[in-house]
Enzyme design. Structure first.
Site, mmCIF file in Angstrom:
data_model
loop_
_atom_site.group_PDB
_atom_site.id
_atom_site.type_symbol
_atom_site.label_atom_id
_atom_site.label_comp_id
_atom_site.label_asym_id
_atom_site.label_seq_id
_atom_site.Cartn_x
_atom_site.Cartn_y
_atom_site.Cartn_z
ATOM 1 N N ASP A 277 0.817 -1.207 0.000
ATOM 2 C CA ASP A 277 0.000 0.000 0.000
ATOM 3 C C ASP A 277 0.855 1.263 0.000
ATOM 4 O O ASP A 277 0.368 2.335 -0.358
ATOM 5 C CB ASP A 277 -0.924 -0.001 1.224
ATOM 6 C CG ASP A 277 -1.928 1.121 1.184
ATOM 7 O OD1 ASP A 277 -2.703 1.184 0.211
ATOM 8 O OD2 ASP A 277 -1.932 1.956 2.115
ATOM 9 N N ARG A 278 2.126 1.144 0.413
ATOM 10 C CA ARG A 278 3.007 2.320 0.453
ATOM 11 C C ARG A 278 3.524 2.705 -0.925
ATOM 12 O O ARG A 278 4.035 3.807 -1.113
ATOM 13 C CB ARG A 278 4.203 2.048 1.386
ATOM 14 C CG ARG A 278 3.819 1.977 2.850
ATOM 15 C CD ARG A 278 3.297 3.299 3.347
ATOM 16 N NE ARG A 278 2.771 3.210 4.710
ATOM 17 C CZ ARG A 278 2.178 4.188 5.335
ATOM 18 N NH1 ARG A 278 1.991 5.343 4.708
ATOM 19 N NH2 ARG A 278 1.738 4.032 6.564
ATOM 20 N N LEU A 358 -7.790 6.930 1.592
ATOM 21 C CA LEU A 358 -7.831 7.981 0.571
ATOM 22 C C LEU A 358 -6.534 8.081 -0.220
ATOM 23 O O LEU A 358 -6.379 8.990 -1.035
ATOM 24 C CB LEU A 358 -8.123 9.335 1.227
ATOM 25 C CG LEU A 358 -9.486 9.458 1.909
ATOM 26 C CD1 LEU A 358 -9.591 10.802 2.626
ATOM 27 C CD2 LEU A 358 -10.624 9.305 0.908
ATOM 28 N N ARG A 359 -5.608 7.158 0.041
ATOM 29 C CA ARG A 359 -4.330 7.242 -0.649
ATOM 30 C C ARG A 359 -4.497 7.049 -2.155
ATOM 31 O O ARG A 359 -3.790 7.656 -2.957
ATOM 32 C CB ARG A 359 -3.358 6.213 -0.067
ATOM 33 C CG ARG A 359 -1.914 6.425 -0.493
ATOM 34 C CD ARG A 359 -0.951 5.535 0.277
ATOM 35 N NE ARG A 359 -0.760 6.041 1.635
ATOM 36 C CZ ARG A 359 -0.908 5.305 2.725
ATOM 37 N NH1 ARG A 359 -1.291 4.047 2.628
ATOM 38 N NH2 ARG A 359 -0.695 5.816 3.916
ATOM 39 N N GLY A 360 -5.441 6.207 -2.562
ATOM 40 C CA GLY A 360 -5.686 5.999 -3.985
ATOM 41 C C GLY A 360 -6.159 7.267 -4.679
ATOM 42 O O GLY A 360 -5.728 7.569 -5.800
#
Length: 420
Positions: A277-278, A358-360
């Site tokens: 995910d990073r 919300l990183r996407g």
């Protein structure tokens, strides 16, 4: 001095008088010899408090090795291992685009490259070195501190800025640091400077690979085989942008903001979801099936192996053009705008795909702006979003063991459904 040099015998390696100083004298200087007829320096012996009377510290040491190292620095480009030109790589457009976008906007968060073995993953990443632009750093700072951005400043540089000191600045290319699978945690994070501890009796910090990679690129080949304790270190630094070291009574923090690039073969093991995910983007690489294209790749590689210098020169014009395009895009990135309607649709795609967090959303917005800057435009279009959104969301979807369709195709279908 001449008599001292003539007095050294060929068999002597290190010659010093037995009596170094009288008890009443505070210090004395004795010559040091390394081999016959070579005066290499002097050793000063000083009595120090709470220590033995004769504390040894080396001063003004000049050897022939230093001059050789200086020559190597000036001739580093010629002596370095030749790198395959980025412009000469055939196919793999998805991987190349993800790498370029991360160079234009490092805040995208890096790229994870997964694919079959022998598809040029490592070659492509390492070929990026020639295209990396120059940045301004504080001279002599081990953390490549940015003189204008406090987030990228080490503690010492920040204190000097607060005092109003004039910092010496230099222009240098962005670093690319390789993280070997067998690296120790001390080498990655940093550790005690043993040399200073032994010679000066003080605790000093010796920066590691994370310090060297600040404001640069950290590349991990076969990242899915990385030891868990190193994965934890990368997670901590990637999350905060700072590396904190607690070693033998030393507590130090330094900036560690880098573009994390990883590559691997999915058949050799899955990557931990926390680390996956990073990565800002995910590129899927496949084996080239077209016979003519495979022949061209083999011929180009054979040309490079037979004469690397001539091969690199044949692609020099394309390399310089691409480097100038990247530099222009980096400088124009802040002027690129994205409409509110596009932002809403991007978030709608993420929501309907059930993407956690919300990183996407953030990465897709950044990647679309970087692509528009690369194309020389100041406005993001729906086409830009459609190109980058599969790479930004593919690795963020929840795994369904019964789903046979590639996650990138699911993202693309949802994009057309929302943007139609």
């Amino acid at each position: 001095m001449a008599s001292l040099l003539r007095a050294s015998s060929p068999s002597s390696i290190l010659t010093c008088p037995r009596r170094l100083s009288s008890p009443s004298s505070s210090s004395s200087i004795s010559p040091v010899f390394f081999g016959p007829g070579k005066f290499c320096g002097r050793i000063q012996l000083k009595p120090k408090k709470n220590r033995s009377r004769y504390h040894v510290s080396v001063m003004n040491v000049t050897t022939e090795i230093n001059s050789i190292e200086q020559e190597k620095k000036f001739d580093s480009k010629e002596s370095a291992r030749p790198v395959y030109p980025f412009a000469a790589i055939v196919g793999q457009d998805e991987m190349k685009l993800c790498l370029l976008l991360n160079v234009i906007d490092p805040k995208i968060g890096g790229v994870m490259i997964m694919g079959d073995r022998g598809t040029g993953k490592s070659t492509t990443v390492r070929s990026l070195v020639d295209l990396l632009p120059e940045i301004t750093v504080v001279a002599g700072d081990p953390y490549n501190s940015d003189p204008r951005d406090p987030e990228f400043m080490g503690k010492e540089v920040r204190e000097r800025v607060q005092k109003g000191e004039q910092l010496p600045l230099i222009e240098t290319k962005i670093n690319m640091v390789d993280l070997p699978l067998g690296a120790t945690e001390d080498r990655v994070c940093g550790t005690i400077d043993i040399e200073k501890a032994l010679t000066e009796g003080i605790k000093a910090f010796e920066p590691g690979l994370l310090a060297k990679a600040n404001r640069g690129i950290l590349y991990v080949d076969e990242v899915n085989l990385l030891d868990d304790h190193l994965v934890d270190v990368l997670l901590d630094s990637a999350a905060s942008g700072w590396n904190t070291v607690e070693r033998e009574g030393i507590s130090i923090s330094h900036p560690a903001r880098f573009i994390l690039i990883g590559s691997g073969n999915p058949e050799e093991g899955e990557l931990r979801p926390q680390l996956l995910d990073r990565f800002g983007m995910h590129a899927q690489v496949g084996t080239v099936r077209d016979a003519e294209l495979r022949v061209k790749i083999v011929e180009e590689r054979a040309r490079f192996d037979s004469n690397p210098k001539e091969f690199r020169e044949s692609y020099l014009a394309e390399q310089l053009e691409l480097q100038e395009q990247i530099t222009t895009a980096r400088s124009n990135l802040s002027a690129v705008q994205i409409d509110q309607d596009l932002k809403v649709k991007i978030s709608k795609v993420c929501s309907e795909l059930d993407v956690d967090g919300l990183r996407g959303d953030i990465v897709t917005n950044r990647a679309a702006r970087a692509l528009a800057a690369l194309k020389g435009r100041d406005q993001v279009t729906a086409e830009d979003v459609g190109i980058v959104i599969p790479n930004c969301l593919r690795h963020r979807l929840r795994k369904d063991p019964l789903e046979s369709m590639d996650s990138g195709i699911l993202v693309t279908e949802k994009f057309y459904e929302v943007f139609s």
